[in-house]
Write an enzyme that holds these catalytic residues in place. Structure first.
Site, PDB file in Angstrom:
ATOM      1  CG  HIS A  29      -2.025  -1.022   1.127  1.00  0.00           C
ATOM      2  ND1 HIS A  29      -3.167  -0.895   0.711  1.00  0.00           N
ATOM      3  CD2 HIS A  29      -1.995  -2.437   1.482  1.00  0.00           C
ATOM      4  CE1 HIS A  29      -4.155  -1.907   0.690  1.00  0.00           C
ATOM      5  NE2 HIS A  29      -3.197  -2.830   1.148  1.00  0.00           N
ATOM      6  CG  ASP A  48       0.602   9.306   0.425  1.00  0.00           C
ATOM      7  OD1 ASP A  48       0.598   8.049   0.863  1.00  0.00           O
ATOM      8  OD2 ASP A  48      -0.089  10.223   1.213  1.00  0.00           O
TER       9      ASP A  48
END
Length: 458
Positions: free
Chosen positions: A158, A366
């Site tokens: 993730h 991110d």
């Protein structure tokens, strides 16, 4: 149809009546598990000083069995706070200066993964499909293979995957790469992350890229792919529309007093670029006197991993900076920055997004950043806001209607805020429409289905 077995560091249990709705990831995984029947295993969040944790706590809801395990305090300190969050997390977010490698913590990380494998194995059937999530559990497949399991096992990361020059600074990078080779499918958020992983294998001389997305390393052939995670787009848009009647949202709208609202929502983490964002907002106000006393910046930042010293320091730094900026540019009747250091329920959050003229999503790095997608989904189609997005977020690979910025460039980010505030309605609608169309097609259910389709086909 084969059962699905999901393994993650933490388990999302079904919502009790009256609770806020679960996030999109939990909804999608629970739907996939319910369809196939299956197990969701992970850490209970509880720890003790006992040498051996209590037996697995099992509870069944519909077609899904939830299996929760406790960990010892030593396990939590070494595996979770230690190697996972003070080595893997900073290195994957390109923060070599914050990585604190210790042999004891590394050993704890592999020990807990072995412990997970031994607790999971007795629950498995021969044809189960296993889906492992995130950086905490990279070695899990290797441990299961060593026990003789031949099930199809997939892994999804993730967070970002760094290039070779960053990854190879970690003393045990080869063991981590070897651990990933034991999966049948390794999934990443973006094509850049996949390229970094495959390039590292080739550069280190421990693997090569084959046709059809296949990779070979350490004597195993497996598939690599990228699967950008989505949100439950239609449902979130519905939350935002209905939130107009929510008392908290109505009070927030009244308190802004006709000013343009800028919103930032982030877990408290050094990767989120919050201090740079505060600087950019201050620069925007100082450089655009016409907007003085006409904008309010709402920063919602729940506490995160406060047991890790870097996060405790981060909390103090952000609070002090917000106070400094308010003192420097605020007036008796205007507090430019509202800083909230706690969680906000998703339905209320959807309503706050909808009120905001600017969604300020500027992480330094991110994997995806679902706040960007939630902000877009929450907008009023007749009068949508503008997304100002870091080019270093995975979401920048998809949300082509955003204003992309370099979060290290304070002046550039301030200029993007000004452009967004002053953007004509027609341009805002056109940019939002492109992004919303993409999000409706590529929602979290599609992400889940695409990954499981490829894993089933391996």
């Amino acid at each position: 149809m084969s059962r699905l077995v999901v393994v993650s560091n933490r388990v999302t249990l079904p919502q009790k009546s009256g609770d806020a709705p679960a996030g999109g990831l939990a909804v999608a995984l629970q739907a996939a598990l319910e369809e196939r029947g299956g197990i969701w295993m992970g850490w209970s969040g509880k720890s003790s000083g006992a040498k051996e944790p209590a037996p697995l706590a099992m509870q069944t809801h519909g077609n899904i069995t939830y299996a929760l395990t406790d960990l010892t305090k030593t396990d939590v300190e070494e595996y979770y706070h230690g190697f996972a969050n003070r080595v893997l997390w900073p290195i994957c977010h390109y923060r070599l200066d914050l990585a604190e490698y210790g042999r004891k913590e590394m050993a704890g990380y592999f020990r807990v993964n072995r412990f997970f494998a031994h607790r999971l194995a007795p629950l498995l059937r021969e044809d189960d499909i296993i889906w492992v999530h995130d950086y905490h559990l990279i070695p899990l497949a290797a441990e299961l293979r060593q026990m003789g399991l031949k099930n199809r096992i997939g892994f999804f990361l993730h967070i970002p995957w760094p290039p070779a020059d960053v990854l190879f600074t970690m003393p045990v990078h080869e063991e981590i790469m070897k651990g990933l080779s034991h999966y049948d499918l390794v999934g990443f958020q973006t094509d850049h992350d996949l390229a970094n992983f495959a390039g590292g294998l080739v550069r280190e001389g421990i693997g090569e890229a084959l046709e059809g997305g296949k990779l070979t390393s350490y004597g195993r052939t497996f598939k690599g792919g990228f699967y950008p995670i989505g949100i439950e787009t239609a449902a979130f848009a519905d939350y935002a529309k209905k939130a107009a009647t929510n008392l908290i949202v109505r009070k927030a709208k009244q308190s802004v007093e006709g000013r343009d609202l800028i919103i930032g929502v982030d877990r408290l983490d050094y990767s989120k670029g919050i201090t740079q964002r505060l600087d950019a907002f201050e620069h925007f106000v100082k450089s655009n006197p016409g907007h003085h006393n006409r904008v309010t910046y709402l920063q919602i930042t729940p506490k995160s991993r406060s047991e890790v010293p870097e996060y405790e320091q981060m909390q103090r730094t952000v609070a002090e900076q917000a106070g400094r900026v308010n003192g420097a540019i605020g007036t008796v009747d205007w507090v430019p920055i509202r800083y909230i250091n706690r969680s906000i329920g998703r339905p209320v959050l959807a309503g706050l997004y909808r009120l905001a003229r600017i969604g300020l999503v500027t992480p330094l790095r991110d994997g995806m950043n679902l706040v960007a997608k939630e902000y877009v989904a929450a907008q009023d189609p007749e009068n949508p806001g503008v997304l100002v997005l870091s080019r270093f977020a995975g979401a920048a690979r998809e949300l082509r209607g955003a204003l992309l910025v370099n979060p290290y460039d304070i002046e550039g980010t301030a200029n993007a805020i000004a452009r967004g505030i002053n953007m004509p309605l027609e341009e805002r609608q056109e940019r939002w429409g492109r992004m919303m169309e993409h999000l409706l097609e590529h929602d979290v259910t599609r992400w889940c289905n695409d990954f499981l389709r490829d894993l089933t086909a391996t």
